[in-house]
Design an enzyme around this catalytic site. Structure first.
Site, PDB file in Angstrom:
ATOM      1  N   ASP A  45      19.913  61.306  24.158  1.00  0.00           N
ATOM      2  CA  ASP A  45      20.926  62.278  24.556  1.00  0.00           C
ATOM      3  C   ASP A  45      22.274  61.585  24.770  1.00  0.00           C
ATOM      4  O   ASP A  45      22.901  61.709  25.814  1.00  0.00           O
ATOM      5  CB  ASP A  45      20.484  63.012  25.824  1.00  0.00           C
ATOM      6  CG  ASP A  45      21.417  64.160  26.172  1.00  0.00           C
ATOM      7  OD1 ASP A  45      22.100  64.664  25.261  1.00  0.00           O
ATOM      8  OD2 ASP A  45      21.483  64.536  27.362  1.00  0.00           O
TER       9      ASP A  45
ATOM     10  N   GLU B 142      12.326  56.972  29.598  1.00  0.00           N
ATOM     11  CA  GLU B 142      11.690  58.259  29.334  1.00  0.00           C
ATOM     12  C   GLU B 142      10.824  58.279  28.077  1.00  0.00           C
ATOM     13  O   GLU B 142      10.933  59.185  27.236  1.00  0.00           O
ATOM     14  CB  GLU B 142      12.742  59.378  29.278  1.00  0.00           C
ATOM     15  CG  GLU B 142      13.467  59.583  30.595  1.00  0.00           C
ATOM     16  CD  GLU B 142      14.357  60.814  30.600  1.00  0.00           C
ATOM     17  OE1 GLU B 142      14.610  61.368  29.510  1.00  0.00           O
ATOM     18  OE2 GLU B 142      14.793  61.233  31.690  1.00  0.00           O
TER      19      GLU B 142
ATOM     20  N   TYR C 165      14.875  66.141  37.787  1.00  0.00           N
ATOM     21  CA  TYR C 165      15.953  67.128  37.683  1.00  0.00           C
ATOM     22  C   TYR C 165      15.516  68.493  38.223  1.00  0.00           C
ATOM     23  O   TYR C 165      15.811  69.528  37.623  1.00  0.00           O
ATOM     24  CB  TYR C 165      16.407  67.242  36.225  1.00  0.00           C
ATOM     25  CG  TYR C 165      17.173  66.031  35.744  1.00  0.00           C
ATOM     26  CD1 TYR C 165      18.553  65.930  35.928  1.00  0.00           C
ATOM     27  CD2 TYR C 165      16.514  64.975  35.116  1.00  0.00           C
ATOM     28  CE1 TYR C 165      19.253  64.822  35.495  1.00  0.00           C
ATOM     29  CE2 TYR C 165      17.212  63.865  34.679  1.00  0.00           C
ATOM     30  CZ  TYR C 165      18.580  63.788  34.868  1.00  0.00           C
ATOM     31  OH  TYR C 165      19.274  62.681  34.438  1.00  0.00           O
TER      32      TYR C 165
ATOM     33  N   GLU D  66      17.378  58.647  38.062  1.00  0.00           N
ATOM     34  CA  GLU D  66      18.289  59.698  37.609  1.00  0.00           C
ATOM     35  C   GLU D  66      18.038  60.963  38.404  1.00  0.00           C
ATOM     36  O   GLU D  66      16.896  61.347  38.636  1.00  0.00           O
ATOM     37  CB  GLU D  66      18.103  60.019  36.107  1.00  0.00           C
ATOM     38  CG  GLU D  66      18.544  58.941  35.146  1.00  0.00           C
ATOM     39  CD  GLU D  66      18.374  59.376  33.692  1.00  0.00           C
ATOM     40  OE1 GLU D  66      18.326  60.606  33.426  1.00  0.00           O
ATOM     41  OE2 GLU D  66      18.280  58.489  32.822  1.00  0.00           O
TER      42      GLU D  66
END
Length: 683
Positions: free
Chosen positions: A204, A476, A530, A566
């Site tokens: 990303d 990830e 997240y 994160e």
């Protein structure tokens, strides 16, 4: 010089490498530093540039573009800055999104004074595949971005005359590159022209390409030269916290040449020597000296490897540790001599240990809590190109924030960035380009071998940096796949074999604590979460419950310390609404505050770090979920603060104060106990 064979498949070029280094010897990659025996010359500046826009991207190889100047080949040749990404320099949309081979060249001169020296060309980073020619002859190639590569070009140079360097780069990502990707051909002739393809990304961030860091020529003596240095440390744990204790420095100097026998010995200073034999050429010898921050000799001796006991040592501490000395750097000065020939190299270093104990992360035997940011090398116009003013701006903002750590998400950063971390006392989780390893075809033998090579290059480059406290092999990956277990165990074991003095980890993203197959192999569990964004967006009231459950389960399952590497929410600068809604600065603040509440609950249990995503907004590929890039930064891409930056600054400065108070209380207890032990007092 390495040799290369070309195998063309469509518009990509598969490189088969033949390297001269012995398999059991790790070739050095010392940063070019001028000395009494070494000189350097930068080739940075404006180069000629030509993208191979042929359907197969193969025209440059068919017509041997490296044998003549690009300006003579095509009127489409333009100027291109080095270092820089090429994507955002022009108004050409095709060049911005270009995939395939792009060619650079320039002329340069080398003084006749260099004709009796070994001359090396070093490319600090080129994305992702690179081939280098000098005066029409192949010099070297490299697969993978973000890391340096070099070769001796002495035999190819015209001394006292004009030379030409040509560099071809290819930013194509395949299932076996790092990061991985794939090329998809659009074969519907009714909708797409012949040969039309797209690059599918598994990451990303934007697929910037170019010669991203400096190109340098440097010299060493022609035969005998220092090729590598490895420094490792232990510190005396019996010292009281406020005393200057002693450290044992294990050193190993690799000199290109043969070897002679000879016990190492101490010649001066407050130190003692044990074991060691000189690795030299012919009758050569190695002399060394440890210099303090004022360049005064602390201790000196001879021998290519050995053990130094350094008394009254000043340790390298993070700048938030509240010590009298933080980020203290020594210099290890080496001199290799053979007759009238000599080579001198100076390696900065800091004495620092790191280890995991009882769910704590210890730096110099004291608990350390990481409060920092994940970053990107990314900016307007330059893309991923080296930008010294931007680097200094970023570090000023990091100190303003009170951040004491960064993660090099998702690739090794420029050595100039790492230098600042060493000098300022900001610790680093050093991450490989292993981002987006999500498919079975990304975990085969070819991928595994390449991944190991990348880790070898990364450790070789950064092994002596005191700021680097942890290696991260990936970000990830799909570690719930059966194929992932062997793959990541192999990469982690390989990395530990290269350096046993630092913890090894990877950053967990899409997997859960009850499905992950690889977290058992790491030293620290790093997780990206997240809640309130990619799940239950808008429902900040759920964050604390979900996050605390998740982190607690990771700890209960693996019994290892945890860093949240994160957490973040996309935020459009200047957008406000009350009550807060997603994409507003108000929502970013509410979102982060919920995470902070959980961090405070777990900080004294098993949570050893928190890192916001991201330091600054950055560019991504176009997509319906990305409006001019990823907006999760607490600063804009132009490094202006959003409301969240002020929120985080208040938190981090408070954490610094809390940490220093807690450490002072601990030190007082330890000092009191030491006094009791010495005086024989009983209470």
């Amino acid at each position: 010089m390495c040799n290369i064979f070309y195998q063309f498949t469509g518009f990509t070029c598969v490189l088969v490498l033949l390297w001269p280094c012995d398999s059991d010897v790790l070739c050095g990659m010392l940063y070019p530093r001028d000395s009494e025996s070494r000189e350097s010359k930068t080739l940075d500046g404006l180069w000629n540039f030509l993208a191979d826009t042929s359907v197969t991207r193969n025209e440059g190889f068919k017509k041997k573009w490296w044998t003549k100047s690009l300006q003579a080949i095509s009127k489409a040749t333009i100027s291109m800055p080095v270092p820089s990404s090429f994507n955002d320099i022009t108004q050409d949309k095709t060049l911005r999104d270009f995939i395939g081979w792009a060619w650079y060249d320039r002329k340069f001169y080398v003084s006749r004074d260099w004709s009796n020296k070994r001359v090396v060309m070093r490319v600090d980073s080129a994305h992702y595949m690179a081939i280098v020619w000098i005066n029409g002859e192949q010099l070297m190639n490299h697969s993978g971005g973000h890391l340096p590569f070099e070769a001796d070009l002495s035999q190819l140079l015209h001394f006292g005359a004009k030379n030409q360097v040509t560099i071809a780069i290819n930013n194509t990502l395949s299932p076996t590159t790092l990061p991985p990707g794939s090329i998809q051909y659009k074969n519907d002739g009714n909708r797409y022209p012949p040969g039309y393809f797209v690059q599918n990304l598994q990451m990303d961030f934007f697929n910037y390409a170019g010669i991203h860091r400096s190109v340098t020529l440097y010299t060493t003596p022609p035969i005998l030269y220092i090729d590598d240095i490895t420094l490792k440390y232990t510190i005396d744990q019996s010292q009281s916290p406020n005393s200057q204790g002693q450290a044992i420095i294990e050193y190993n100097v690799l000199v290109k040449g043969g070897r002679t026998q000879g016990k190492a010995s101490m010649t001066r200073g407050e130190a003692s020597m044990t074991r060691g034999e000189a690795m030299t050429q012919g009758q050569a010898s190695i002399e060394w000296a440890v210099l303090d921050a004022q360049d005064k000799v602390v201790v000196s001796g001879v021998g290519s490897e050995g053990s130094i006991t350094l008394k009254n040592v000043k340790l390298w501490w993070p700048y938030t540790a509240g010590k009298n000395y933080t980020a203290y750097l020594y210099t290890f000065q080496m001199t290799a001599k053979s007759g009238s020939s000599f080579d001198i190299y100076r390696q900065p270093f800091g004495v620092r240990t790191v280890r995991i104990e009882n769910s704590q992360l210890l730096i110099n035997n004291e608990p350390f809590y990481c409060h920092g940011v994940a970053k990107h090398e990314d900016s307007d116009i330059r893309g991923k190109g080296l930008d010294l003013p931007l680097i200094l701006r970023d570090f000023n903002l990091l100190v303003w924030l009170g951040a004491n750590c960064i993660r090099t998400s998702h690739y090794p950063y420029a050595e100039e960035i790492m230098d600042q971390c060493d000098r300022l006392g900001i610790v680093v989780i050093d991450e490989s380009p292993g981002v987006g390893i999500q498919l079975v075809q990304n975990m085969g033998n070819v991928s595994l071998q390449h991944h190991k090579e990348v880790m070898t290059e990364m450790v070789r480059r950064d092994k002596n940096r005191p700021s680097v406290i942890m290696w991260s092999v990936a970000n990830e990956p799909k570690t719930n796949l059966p194929e992932a277990q062997f793959y990541f165990k192999s990469v982690i074991d390989h990395t530990r074999g290269l350096d046993h003095t630092r913890p090894v980890t990877f950053v967990i993203g899409p997997t859960e604590f009850n499905t992950d197959r690889c977290a058992r192999y790491v030293d620290v569990v790093c997780v990206n979460r997240y809640y309130g964004w990619y799940s239950d967006i808008g429902h900040t009231e759920l964050i604390q419950k979900q996050l605390k459950y998740d982190l607690t389960k990771w700890f209960e399952t693996f019994n290892k310390p945890i860093i949240i590497t994160e957490y973040g929410a996309d935020t459009v600068s200047g957008l406000h609404q009350s009550p807060s809604v997603s994409f507003t600065e108000d929502y970013q603040g509410d979102f982060m505050s919920e995470y902070h509440a959980v961090f405070d609950q777990l900080r004294h249990q098993f949570l050893v770090g928190e890192m916001v995503w991201n330091f600054a907004d950055f560019m991504t590929a176009q997509g319906v979920t990305r409006v001019d890039g990823n907006k999760k930064g607490i600063f804009t891409r132009q490094r202006q603060p959003k409301m969240a930056a002020h929120l985080l600054r208040a938190r981090y400065l408070n954490l610094i104060n809390q940490t220093q108070i807690e450490q002072a209380q601990t030190n007082r207890k330890l000092n009191f106990q030491t006094h009791i032990d010495k005086e024989g007092l009983y209470l």
